[in-house]
Design a protein around this motif. Structure first.
Motif, PDB file in Angstrom:
ATOM      1  N   LEU A  42      -0.170  -0.806   2.389  1.00 23.09           N
ATOM      2  CA  LEU A  42       0.944   0.277   2.410  1.00 23.09           C
ATOM      3  C   LEU A  42       1.195   0.743   3.682  1.00 23.09           C
ATOM      4  O   LEU A  42       2.486   1.270   3.922  1.00 23.09           O
ATOM      5  CB  LEU A  42       0.504   1.386   1.442  1.00 23.09           C
ATOM      6  N   THR A  73       5.760  -2.473  -0.992  1.00 22.65           N
ATOM      7  CA  THR A  73       6.224  -1.138  -1.556  1.00 22.65           C
ATOM      8  C   THR A  73       6.560  -1.386  -2.930  1.00 22.65           C
ATOM      9  O   THR A  73       6.607  -0.131  -3.737  1.00 22.65           O
ATOM     10  CB  THR A  73       7.264  -0.687  -0.617  1.00 22.65           C
ATOM     11  N   LEU A 115       2.995  -2.099  -4.953  1.00 25.96           N
ATOM     12  CA  LEU A 115       1.599  -1.253  -4.992  1.00 25.96           C
ATOM     13  C   LEU A 115       1.552  -0.328  -5.888  1.00 25.96           C
ATOM     14  O   LEU A 115       0.679   0.319  -6.719  1.00 25.96           O
ATOM     15  CB  LEU A 115       1.412  -0.803  -3.532  1.00 25.96           C
TER      16      LEU A 115
END
Length: 487
Positions: free
Chosen positions: A35, A327, A330
């Motif tokens: 991330l 993105t 997750l």
């Protein structure tokens, strides 16, 4: 003003980074690492763009000498519309500076040969010539003799004074090529053509002007003028998926200089539909990965500092796809399976990211003073959402590079492809459906939100908003059909 804004921008990035990287925020080290890469990729791209702004430099006009010998090359492939060649070849013939023009015809079309005879243009039969456009250019070099040559795509219409604005810069014997602005005459035809054009406004304005100040303008294959001896010194035009950037890298590594003339001297076509746009982007991103990992480090020590920076920024540009994929995935894993990447509150995240967002927006709007036409200014949201929507293509290009899968040179279609392109947006639909399902699941099953849940819901909502435009555009043909039926 730019130095002030960029300094504030750097400080805003550091402000966010110091907070984000606090050890207390990491819940799962592996997911936190992924991330962090995805989020900081956007910050890195901003920093790269800001560096160009600090080197913006104009290009004073230089009158060309008379008596120079100049050639113009444009290519043709079977299936391309005849009307397009009528426009382009007529405009090429009307360029005022004396020149010889050549059509490099991959299909040896009798109609195009007749048109060339009518306009006084040399017609070259290029059937069987390998290497796509670059191969045809190299073949034409053996059939022509001009000191300078313009390589222009068949969908581009040059202005009559094109060479009057370009050739003077070759008075410097170290200049190997001169690049100009590329405008588009079909950008009002569709959402895709407008969005694709918006993506280029910044590049052909402040970015390339900054690259000029750094000594690293690059070849844009649609409308670049070369010194013949420069091409000869590297064995001709590079034959590659990104033949223009590969040619630039080779010329720069051989010590040739380049010049950027920030004037709109040609007008061409942009992709008008999602399939054509994705096809173009797949070729570019796969070729860029190949160029970066294959050629960049080999040429590294032969480049100037500015060129080293630029080719690094360009070579890593399409990692955007991997960052966006992370993105997208997750938040879904977090909300469905409680695979916590971070522990942080949404309000703290927004508080620490807000200065970067505001200053980045301010820099973007201020730098529009260097856009090449007043019609280009404004909030360029279409280009942003279309670029974000291309993440599966950028990721696919990375996988093609990693697995050494060969991608053929795919010319961008010159006419709009009609239809419904649901197959192109399956990843987008999957992200939207799974994100909505994950949010609903979270709201129903969680008795209380753990730290970070609101942040992941926020990410999921942002992903839905960014994926939706691609889905709508892919089904624009279906919407048009319904309107026609009602009519």
């Amino acid at each position: 003003m730019l130095w002030v804004l960029v300094t504030l921008g750097i400080e805003s990035v550091l402000y966010f980074a110091v907070w984000w990287l606090e050890p207390r925020h990491s819940k799962n080290p592996l997911f936190y690492l992924f991330l962090t890469f995805a989020l900081f990729w956007g910050l890195y791209r901003s920093l790269a763009n800001w560096i160009y702004l600090l080197f913006i430099k104009g290009t004073p006009h230089r009158e060309p000498d008379t008596g120079l010998t100049v050639d113009v090359f444009t290519t043709a492939m079977p299936g391309e519309p005849y009307e397009m060649f009528e426009k382009t070849l007529t405009a090429i013939a009307q360029i005022r500076y004396p020149h010889q023009s050549y059509l490099l015809d991959g299909g040896n079309d009798p109609a195009l040969k007749s048109l060339c005879d009518k306009l006084g243009i040399h017609h070259l039969d290029c059937r069987g010539i390998r290497g796509a456009k670059a191969g045809k250019v190299n073949y034409a070099l053996t059939k022509s003799s001009g000191e300078f040559l313009l390589v222009i795509d068949p969908d581009h219409i040059p202005e009559p004074d094109f060479f009057d604005r370009v050739l003077g810069h070759f008075k410097d014997p170290e200049v190997g090529f001169v690049q100009v602005v590329q405008g588009y005459y079909n950008q009002g035809e569709s959402f895709v053509s407008r969005a694709a054009a918006e993506q280029q406004y910044n590049f052909y304005g402040p970015t390339l002007m900054g690259m000029h100040g750094m000594g690293t303008p690059v070849v844009i294959g649609a409308n670049c003028t070369f010194r013949r001896t420069a091409l000869d010194s590297i064995g001709g035009h590079a034959e590659d998926l990104v033949e223009d950037l590969c040619t630039s890298l080779r010329l720069h590594s051989h010590g040739w200089k380049s010049v950027y003339v920030p004037e709109r001297l040609t007008f061409g076509l942009n992709p008008e539909d999602l399939h054509s746009y994705f096809k173009q982007q797949l070729k570019w991103c796969t070729g860029m990965y190949n160029l970066f990992f294959r050629d960049y480090f080999r040429k590294f020590f032969k480049l100037t500092i500015g060129q080293k920076l630029h080719y690094f920024f360009a070579g890593t540009f399409f990692f955007e796809g991997v960052a966006t994929a992370i993105t997208c995935i997750l938040p879904i894993l977090f909300l469905f399976f409680e695979l916590y990447a971070v522990e942080m509150h949404l309000d703290e995240f927004i508080l620490h990211l807000a200065p970067y967002a505001l200053i980045s927006f301010g820099i973007s709007m201020y730098s529009q003073k260097w856009f090449r036409h007043r019609s280009e200014k404004g909030l360029l949201w279409r280009g942003m959402v279309l670029f974000k929507g291309a993440w599966p293509i950028f990721t696919l290009g990375f996988l093609y590079w990693a697995t050494r899968t060969k991608v053929p040179y795919l010319p961008t279609p010159k006419t709009a492809e009609k239809g419904v392109f649901t197959n192109l947006v399956f990843p987008h639909i999957a992200v939207i459906v799974l994100s909505i399902a994950a949010i609903i699941y979270t709201l129903i099953t969680y008795d209380r939100f753990v730290t970070g849940t609101k942040l992941m819901i926020f990410f999921a909502v942002c992903n839905i908003a960014l994926m939706m435009p691609a889905v709508v555009v892919a089904h624009a043909g279906l919407l048009r059909k319904k309107k026609e039926i009602r009519a």
